[in-house]
Design an enzyme around this catalytic site. Structure first.
Site, PDB file in Angstrom:
ATOM      1  CD  GLU A  17     -60.495 -17.117  53.832  1.00  0.00           C
ATOM      2  OE1 GLU A  17     -59.466 -17.478  53.427  1.00  0.00           O
ATOM      3  OE2 GLU A  17     -60.328 -16.835  54.994  1.00  0.00           O
TER       4      GLU A  17
ATOM      5  CD  GLU B  33     -51.486 -27.841  45.641  1.00  0.00           C
ATOM      6  OE1 GLU B  33     -51.582 -27.457  44.406  1.00  0.00           O
ATOM      7  OE2 GLU B  33     -51.085 -27.322  46.531  1.00  0.00           O
TER       8      GLU B  33
ATOM      9  CB  SER C   6     -48.375 -18.902  43.255  1.00  0.00           C
ATOM     10  OG  SER C   6     -49.383 -19.730  43.856  1.00  0.00           O
TER      11      SER C   6
ATOM     12  CB  SER D 233     -42.962 -25.849  47.778  1.00  0.00           C
ATOM     13  OG  SER D 233     -44.136 -24.979  48.196  1.00  0.00           O
TER      14      SER D 233
ATOM     15  CD  GLN E  65     -48.992 -26.351  42.468  1.00  0.00           C
ATOM     16  OE1 GLN E  65     -48.644 -25.936  43.653  1.00  0.00           O
ATOM     17  NE2 GLN E  65     -50.081 -26.579  41.988  1.00  0.00           N
ATOM     18  N   GLY E  66     -45.205 -24.475  39.362  1.00  0.00           N
ATOM     19  CA  GLY E  66     -45.058 -23.068  39.007  1.00  0.00           C
ATOM     20  C   GLY E  66     -46.374 -22.597  38.588  1.00  0.00           C
TER      21      GLY E  66
HETATM   22  C1  LIG Z   1     -47.095 -23.449  52.131  1.00  0.00           C
HETATM   23  C2  LIG Z   1     -47.570 -23.219  50.985  1.00  0.00           C
HETATM   24  C3  LIG Z   1     -46.736 -23.875  49.850  1.00  0.00           C
HETATM   25  C4  LIG Z   1     -47.128 -22.988  48.551  1.00  0.00           C
HETATM   26  N1  LIG Z   1     -46.623 -23.819  47.603  1.00  0.00           N
HETATM   27  C5  LIG Z   1     -46.787 -23.363  46.212  1.00  0.00           C
HETATM   28  C6  LIG Z   1     -46.131 -24.164  45.109  1.00  0.00           C
HETATM   29  O1  LIG Z   1     -45.524 -24.854  45.441  1.00  0.00           O
HETATM   30  N2  LIG Z   1     -46.660 -23.402  43.898  1.00  0.00           N
HETATM   31  C7  LIG Z   1     -47.398 -22.318  43.826  1.00  0.00           C
HETATM   32  O2  LIG Z   1     -47.611 -22.102  42.576  1.00  0.00           O
HETATM   33  N3  LIG Z   1     -47.813 -21.702  44.947  1.00  0.00           N
HETATM   34  C8  LIG Z   1     -47.456 -22.282  46.006  1.00  0.00           C
HETATM   35  N4  LIG Z   1     -48.106 -21.602  47.062  1.00  0.00           N
HETATM   36  C9  LIG Z   1     -48.719 -20.141  46.952  1.00  0.00           C
HETATM   37  C10 LIG Z   1     -50.443 -20.460  47.290  1.00  0.00           C
HETATM   38  O3  LIG Z   1     -50.938 -21.231  46.299  1.00  0.00           O
HETATM   39  C11 LIG Z   1     -50.976 -18.997  47.275  1.00  0.00           C
HETATM   40  O4  LIG Z   1     -50.453 -18.399  48.385  1.00  0.00           O
HETATM   41  C12 LIG Z   1     -52.525 -19.037  47.471  1.00  0.00           C
HETATM   42  O5  LIG Z   1     -53.170 -19.509  46.366  1.00  0.00           O
HETATM   43  C13 LIG Z   1     -53.169 -17.770  47.778  1.00  0.00           C
HETATM   44  O6  LIG Z   1     -52.682 -16.718  47.059  1.00  0.00           O
HETATM   45  P1  LIG Z   1     -51.821 -15.111  47.606  1.00  0.00           P
HETATM   46  O7  LIG Z   1     -50.859 -15.574  48.424  1.00  0.00           O
HETATM   47  O8  LIG Z   1     -51.582 -14.540  46.365  1.00  0.00           O
HETATM   48  O9  LIG Z   1     -53.062 -14.696  48.546  1.00  0.00           O
HETATM   49  P2  LIG Z   1     -54.292 -13.733  47.938  1.00  0.00           P
HETATM   50  O10 LIG Z   1     -55.077 -14.313  46.707  1.00  0.00           O
HETATM   51  O11 LIG Z   1     -53.682 -12.395  47.622  1.00  0.00           O
HETATM   52  O12 LIG Z   1     -55.279 -13.647  49.088  1.00  0.00           O
HETATM   53  C14 LIG Z   1     -55.044 -13.068  50.417  1.00  0.00           C
HETATM   54  C15 LIG Z   1     -56.388 -13.169  51.175  1.00  0.00           C
HETATM   55  O13 LIG Z   1     -57.794 -12.908  50.389  1.00  0.00           O
HETATM   56  C16 LIG Z   1     -58.559 -13.727  50.339  1.00  0.00           C
HETATM   57  N5  LIG Z   1     -59.443 -13.872  49.079  1.00  0.00           N
HETATM   58  C17 LIG Z   1     -58.744 -13.740  47.872  1.00  0.00           C
HETATM   59  N6  LIG Z   1     -59.649 -13.975  46.866  1.00  0.00           N
HETATM   60  C18 LIG Z   1     -60.716 -14.203  47.539  1.00  0.00           C
HETATM   61  C19 LIG Z   1     -62.190 -14.498  47.101  1.00  0.00           C
HETATM   62  N7  LIG Z   1     -62.450 -14.739  45.610  1.00  0.00           N
HETATM   63  N8  LIG Z   1     -63.280 -14.962  47.879  1.00  0.00           N
HETATM   64  C20 LIG Z   1     -62.566 -14.868  49.536  1.00  0.00           C
HETATM   65  N9  LIG Z   1     -61.603 -14.576  49.877  1.00  0.00           N
HETATM   66  C21 LIG Z   1     -60.679 -14.330  49.076  1.00  0.00           C
HETATM   67  C22 LIG Z   1     -57.621 -15.155  50.602  1.00  0.00           C
HETATM   68  O14 LIG Z   1     -58.452 -16.277  51.042  1.00  0.00           O
HETATM   69  C23 LIG Z   1     -56.648 -14.770  51.354  1.00  0.00           C
HETATM   70  O15 LIG Z   1     -57.139 -14.838  52.774  1.00  0.00           O
HETATM   71  C24 LIG Z   1     -47.896 -21.972  48.666  1.00  0.00           C
HETATM   72  C25 LIG Z   1     -48.388 -21.401  49.609  1.00  0.00           C
HETATM   73  C26 LIG Z   1     -47.914 -21.961  50.877  1.00  0.00           C
HETATM   74  C27 LIG Z   1     -48.537 -21.204  52.044  1.00  0.00           C
END
Ligand SMILES: Cc1cc2nc3c(=O)[nH]c(=O)nc-3n(C[C@H](O)[C@H](O)[C@H](O)COP(=O)(O)OP(=O)(O)OC[C@H]3O[C@@H](n4cnc5c(N)ncnc54)[C@H](O)[C@@H]3O)c2cc1C
Length: 314
Positions: free
Chosen positions: A298, A165, A50, A82, A47-48
């Site tokens: 969140e 998902e 993030s 992933s 899944q592309g």
């Molecule tokens: C095990 C795992 C597998 C994954 N696999 C994939 C994958 O296959 N493909 C893919 O595309 N992505 C994947 N991801 C990425 C995942 O979707 C992102 O990590 C997730 O959406 C959070 O984005 P971020 O890491 O940029 O954190 P951020 O968006 O930067 O968030 C940081 C913190 O701020 C909080 N926050 C942000 N915005 C808000 C808001 N509006 N209100 C309240 N709190 C907020 C969040 O809850 C978090 O605690 C994976 C992540 C994990 C951990």
């Protein structure tokens, strides 16, 4: 499959997210090309979505797909992808209209990972596993028929994928299995010095009873999502409720197991002393990540408040 501890690996993304999205939005040709290959486990998907600057705020994505003759040319970077190192195909969202408001200029593609110009770089997680990757697109040229649904409508399809998902059905079933294994372990394990088994100890019974209630609740929340899918509906805040509850519940289940096992519960799976193959310690670490993947805790609460309770966006 989850109950039987089947090693489904990254086929979850094909079976659980990509396939159902193709069923909803795909052309006849796309369904013919992909669906039976997914169910026969002939193709693995990743899944592309993030990007370094697009996680919770996914519509902030910067990867571009520019139309060029019968193709789209893709440039940009994905992160936390992933299983990209195993995948044959990717569900990809990319920006196709730079001028449109950010949710409206995004399109959804089904991309062959062997396309020249696509490369992956490993990211190692806190369990020392290579599960995630960075994926780079440098003038990767994909044919126009890789577009899923209408151009610039990809945001709505991406939210459908995320709803699938977050259904978390496998997680709830896996929790039931963990509970059974843990219960059996307490029956088989003597408490040193008093002739009891762990299962004779009242705090252990209370902990397992709490876990049983939670596992049952998780199962029922997941059945609600499955029942909606069976009726052809796309669950939305219902999936967020199931995802939120089940990820927290499984973390508590793993923690309960580690505490009941005492110091043995923290051993690495390779240790000869480790109980139950170290599944609870692994699950504890893995589950921490699952509270982030697919949208953080969140973000699920925001969805439940806005779409479930009708509260204003804040
Ligand atoms: C095990 C795992 C597998 C994954 N696999 C994939 C994958 O296959 N493909 C893919 O595309 N992505 C994947 N991801 C990425 C995942 O979707 C992102 O990590 C997730 O959406 C959070 O984005 P971020 O890491 O940029 O954190 P951020 O968006 O930067 O968030 C940081 C913190 O701020 C909080 N926050 C942000 N915005 C808000 C808001 N509006 N209100 C309240 N709190 C907020 C969040 O809850 C978090 O605690 C994976 C992540 C994990 C951990």
């Amino acid at each position: 499959m989850s109950y039987a501890n089947a090693p489904i690996g990254y086929s979850t993304i094909g079976v659980g997210w990509a396939g159902p999205t193709i069923i909803v939005y795909g052309t006849g040709q796309q369904k013919k090309q992909h669906l039976s290959a997914i169910t026969d486990a002939e193709t693995m998907w990743c899944q592309g979505f993030s990007e370094p600057n697009a996680g919770s705020d996914l519509a902030n994505l910067a990867t571009r797909a520019v139309k060029d003759g019968d193709d789209y040319v893709i440039n940009g970077q994905k992160i936390w992808t992933s299983g990209a190192h195993y995948a044959d195909w990717m569900i990809l969202i990319a920006r196709t209209d730079q001028e449109a408001p950010k949710h409206k200029g995004i399109s959804y593609f089904l991309v062959d990972m062997k396309t020249p110009g696509i490369s992956t770089r490993p990211l190692i997680d806190m369990m020392n596993n290579h599960g995630f990757n960075e994926v780079f697109f440098e003038n990767a040229r994909v044919p126009r028929d890789c577009l899923l649904g209408e151009e610039n409508r990809g945001w709505y399809m991406a939210t459908t994928t995320l709803d699938f998902e977050r259904s978390s059905i496998g997680g709830a079933v896996g929790a039931r299995k963990m509970l059974e294994e843990l219960t059996e372990y307490t029956r088989a394990t003597p408490v040193p010095g008093n002739g009891h088994r762990l299962s004779d100890e009242i705090p252990v019974k209370v902990r397992l009873a709490d876990a049983a209630v939670e596992a049952e609740l998780g199962r029922l929340l997941s059945y609600r999502v499955a029942a909606m899918q069976a009726r052809g509906l796309v669950p939305n805040y219902e999936s967020s409720i199931a995802k939120l509850f089940n990820t927290d519940m499984q973390l508590r289940m793993a923690k309960a197991g580690m505490e009941i096992m005492g110091l043995y519960g923290q051993l690495d799976p390779k240790s000869k002393w480790v109980p139950l193959k170290g599944r609870f310690e692994r699950q504890y670490l893995w589950q921490t990540g699952l509270a982030v993947g697919g949208g953080t805790t969140e973000i699920q609460k925001n969805i439940i408040a806005q779409r479930g309770l009708g509260m204003p966006r804040g």
